[in-house]
Design a protein around this motif. Structure first.
Motif, PDB file in Angstrom:
ATOM      1  N   PHE A 271      17.311  16.181 -73.132  1.00 10.34           N
ATOM      2  CA  PHE A 271      18.011  15.933 -73.768  1.00 10.34           C
ATOM      3  C   PHE A 271      16.859  16.554 -75.541  1.00 10.34           C
ATOM      4  O   PHE A 271      15.860  16.150 -74.592  1.00 10.34           O
TER       5      PHE A 271
ATOM      6  N   THR B 149      21.104   9.254 -69.732  1.00  9.97           N
ATOM      7  CA  THR B 149      20.815   9.928 -71.846  1.00  9.97           C
ATOM      8  C   THR B 149      21.147   8.928 -72.755  1.00  9.97           C
ATOM      9  O   THR B 149      20.436   8.396 -73.101  1.00  9.97           O
TER      10      THR B 149
ATOM     11  N   SER C 208      22.390  18.183 -76.003  1.00 10.62           N
ATOM     12  CA  SER C 208      22.248  17.280 -74.650  1.00 10.62           C
ATOM     13  C   SER C 208      22.687  18.248 -74.003  1.00 10.62           C
ATOM     14  O   SER C 208      23.526  19.141 -74.677  1.00 10.62           O
TER      15      SER C 208
END
Length: 878
Positions: free
Chosen positions: A601, A572, A592
């Protein structure tokens, strides 16, 4: 001497910093954990929990220049904006705060010294107000500072007892005012600072925070008496720049200049146009900071307020004769002025401009549609021989299309009609009631009472960065949500231990799973939560035996689940960095979710990502994975972290010291989650979907490691299956499919040509039904089994064949009626298609409309098509 606003802000903060106050950056306009507020409406809001004794800070003195919005609830200045010298939606509140340190005398001493000694304001210009019963403050102003008693005014609770709302911290206050001298127009028997004659300008409010008021109105002393002061920067600027209106200060100059340039209207030409210019400047400031803080225009909650402000500003631009989107250009001027003090809005300039422009374009389109709706309302009104448009209809135009009531009234007045103002106000009040109800209880959910008690008595030290196992005594236990000493097999439990390797859900990362084992039992942990700072709750079910408070427990995190979660969390971070690299810094994180199976995300962006953008983002992330850059974790003060370039997330609440996670030079973020030792551990990152989830917010879902590999294999198997069906190789599938589509298009074209030929033959036959009515050729026919598009083509064909005339085509489409009317251009002055079809459609139980040369409608009663055709002839005959 004229002092620029940016210098006033800086001198204020540095003065208090030199007197042992911590400079605290402005918080977001969105309150972090206050369900009673829509927006931060005072400088003390970020410190509310500190005043209540619910949290502690490593300092007991603070100062800030806090962003503030006042557009709802008790502090609602919206309707006064632009019409008074000092009302604004957005402004900055300069403040200094004491959390149980200095109290009344200290606050008064600081304020007087700063204004008179440091800023050079003459004491002769100042007057003081205090709460009527506050002898302590009054005595210090007179005896400690030397303010003459005749310049100290004792006022009642309405003027000098401050509270943020119906509940919360409150206390008596003392205000410092500029005295401009009593004007000849003042008629008050006593002209004190509560008088509204224009003599007084409040520049600083010193609140002596002594109480917390609950919902019943009971005031209880706060744990430590504290100080909260607030002075609007805009007002200070007007004083130190020697002008009477905030709009004449440098804070508004660039925005007002831009508004004048765009509209061609100059300040001073017309009082009402002056209001519009000031509204546009003020609202552009509000939009800049609201959107900069992640609040996007929508139809609910905070977003509805943003949309209302934007549309209100856009309407005022229309009043000035500007019918094209222009607010984004004014926002640009605001950022030019404010970007130095607030670099985050400068960084997000393109995104903020884009969001404003997109929503304003939509509104201007909506405005046009609203005018059409109003015309329909007028037709209905006149058909009923009524002259007053109902308030509910006026409110719908206002609420849905942004029509101010006075604009609706102007249009109606030109038709000899009027507005039901009382009904409009009633609908407005109902809407406000609904809005208040929608916000009741909104915001972050309060920690449950049982968790709060546990948080007060218990704490968990997290050791999961270093190890997946630990031994620790059980210090707290809930069975089915109720405190207990022991739990047996099958019980649903929530467990607190003194030290744990389990990560509690936060920052988007899900809680760890695993096992907790004692000498007498085992618990399968299926979730770990962090309901309060320092408190970890391990949730699960007793799988074997019994457990009890005080027992030593072996805690073991599931290593496979943690490893998968780590890959996704670190992935991420790389995804975020790649998004910012490809799309720009405006691609800010909005949320997220990181679990062992996937990552999600959310980020700010106006349009769907192109295929080439997605590929570039994937390529960057995987290049960084291949580089196998090591992770570096550092603890440092928040300010230092941000200055070093670490990315902070708007929605997150950070302490004074933060954890910074870096992967090489490409990703540096504030994060408390668990991460890979190096980017190579992520293995592979593959984006599997990208979609919009809200206006201006996009969502990416992605997989890493083996999860990404499994997804790619699944796609390969699907492609191989398609290839087998097409009897070709996988690499040849696109070409084979394209060839099949071309063949289909060719067949469809051939079919359409056959249908068109048949329709032409039918049209030739139908032309025999043309009548001539008062010198006008009229064709009214029924053709069943055709759709609306085919009917449009037939009408065009008939008009061409007639050369000059009017046409009605009606169709029975399975019991529903379709109507289409066409008028050749030489006849639209006497026969308008929209008017003709409205009348005809009523016969078949329907309605519709359109342009003067073409209109369509629908109906419900196919049995009356013949009657409708005959009515058409009568209408043309007149």
């Amino acid at each position: 001497m004229s002092i620029p606003a940016r210098e006033i802000r800086e001198r204020f903060l540095r003065y208090f910093e030199s007197r042992s106050h911590r400079i605290v950056p402005s918080a977001s306009l969105v309150p972090e954990s206050d369900p009673t507020l829509m927006f931060v409406n005072a400088g003390m809001v970020p410190f509310k929990r500190t005043f209540l004794g619910e949290e502690t800070r490593p300092y007991n003195r603070a100062t800030s220049s806090q962003k503030v919005m006042r557009v709802s609830g008790k502090h609602n200045d919206l309707e006064n904006v632009g019409r008074t010298p000092r009302h604004h939606t957005f402004f900055e509140m300069l403040g200094n705060f004491s959390f149980g340190d200095y109290f009344k005398e200290g606050a008064i001493d600081f304020a007087w010294e700063l204004l008179t000694d440091e800023m050079g304001l003459s004491p002769e210009r100042l007057a003081i107000s205090v709460f009527e019963d506050d002898d302590e403050a009054a005595a210090h102003w007179e005896n400690g500072i030397g303010v003459p008693s005749e310049k100290i005014y004792r006022l009642g609770e309405e003027e000098n007892f401050w509270s943020m709302g119906d509940t919360g911290p409150c206390g008596p206050c003392s205000e410092i005012h500029i005295d401009y001298g009593r004007p000849d127009t003042c008629t008050s028997a006593v002209c004190d600072p509560s008088c509204e004659c224009g003599r007084w300008l409040e520049i600083w409010n010193l609140v002596f925070m002594q109480y917390n008021r609950d919902a019943s109105g009971v005031k209880t002393p706060l744990p430590k008496p504290s100080i909260d002061t607030g002075g609007g920067l805009e007002r200070w600027a007007s004083v130190f720049q020697d002008v009477t209106s905030s709009y004449d200060t440098d804070l508004f100059k660039l925005a007002l200049d831009r508004g004048q340039d765009i509209s061609g209207v100059s300040l001073g030409d017309d009082p009402e146009k002056d209001v519009s210019l000031r509204v546009i400047a003020d609202h552009a400031r509000a939009l800049t900071f609201l959107i900069g803080d992640g609040v996007l225009p929508s139809n609910a909650g905070r977003g509805y307020v943003v949309r209302r402000i934007l549309r209100r500003a856009s309407r005022h631009a229309v009043f000035l004769g500007v019918n094209e989107p222009c607010l984004h250009a004014v926002v640009d001027a605001v950022i030019d002025e404010m970007g130095g003090a607030y670099p985050d809005v400068a960084e997000r300039r393109d995104y903020i401009r884009s969001r404003v422009r997109v929503d304003e374009e939509r509104f201007l389109e909506t405005l046009s549609k609203g005018l059409q709706i109003l015309e329909d309302e007028i037709d209905t009104l006149q058909a009923k021989n009524e002259t007053v448009l109902p308030g509910a209809s006026v409110f719908r135009l206002y609420d849905t299309f942004g029509f101010p009531m006075d604009l609706t009234a102007d249009v109606l007045r030109s038709r000899g009609l009027s507005v039901d103002e009382a009904g409009f106000q009633a609908s407005m009040n109902e809407q406000k009631t609904r809005a208040r109800a929608a916000w009741k209880g909104s915001g972050d959910a309060a920690v449950g009472e049982v968790y709060q008690r546990m948080a007060n008595d218990l704490a968990t030290s997290f050791c999961g960065y270093q190890s997946l196992e630990a031994e620790s005594p059980i210090s707290g236990l809930l069975v089915d949500g109720t405190p207990a000493e022991t739990a047996g097999q099958g019980d649903a439990v929530e467990i607190v231990v003194e030290e744990s390797p389990f990560y509690g859900e936060s920052g988007g990362q899900v809680g760890d799973v695993g096992t907790l084992t004692t000498s007498g039992g085992r618990v399968d942990i299926d979730d770990t939560q962090k309901p309060a700072p320092g408190l970890l709750i391990h949730r699960g079910k007793v799988a074997e035996g019994r457990i009890a408070i005080g027992e030593s427990a072996q805690l073991a995190v599931d290593p496979a689940a943690r490893a998968a979660t780590i890959r996704n969390h670190s992935g991420t971070h790389l995804l975020h960095a790649a998004l910012r690299e490809v799309l720009g810094p405006q691609a800010a994180q909005k949320g997220s979710l990181v679990g062992p199976d996937r990552l999600r995300f959310d980020f700010t962006h106006d349009s769907p990502l192109r295929d080439d953008e997605i590929e570039r983002i994937e390529d960057l992330a995987n290049e960084w994975i291949e580089a196998n850059a090591g992770a570096e974790t550092r603890e440092m003060p928040y300010d230092d972290a941000v200055k070093s370039g670490a990315v902070a997330i708007f929605e997150e609440k950070y302490g004074d010291d933060v954890r910074v996670v870096s992967f090489g030079p490409f990703s540096v973020e504030l994060c408390g989650g668990t991460h890979a030792a190096a980017t190579g551990d992520i293995g592979l990152l593959k984006i599997i979907s990208e979609q919009g989830i809200a206006s201006g917010v996009r969502r990416i879902e992605a997989l890493t490691g083996l999860g990404a590999l499994r997804h790619i294999r699944k796609q390969e198997h699907a492609l191989e299956g398609v290839a087998a069906l097409l009897k070709t190789a996988p690499a040849e599938v696109p070409g084979r499919v394209e060839k099949l589509l071309e063949e289909r298009r060719a067949l469809q074209k051939e079919l359409d040509q056959l249908k068109h030929a048949q329709a032409g033959e039918a049209a030739g036959d139908l032309m025999e039904k043309v009548r001539e009515v008062n010198g006008t050729k009229v064709l009214a026919v029924q053709v069943d089994g055709v759709d609306a598009e085919a009917m449009r083509s037939m009408v065009d064909d008939f008009r061409n064949r007639l050369g000059s005339g009017v046409v009605l085509v009606a169709s029975d489409a399975g019991g529903k009626v379709l109507l289409a009317v066409g008028v050749t251009k030489d006849l639209i002055k006497t026969h308008k298609a929209g008017d003709l079809i409205r009348d005809v459609a009523k016969i078949v139980g329907g309605g519709g409309g359109g342009r003067p040369d073409f209109a369509q409608a629908g109906g419900k009663d196919a049995s009356k098509i013949g009657e409708a055709l005959e009515r058409f002839h009568q209408l043309v005959e007149g």
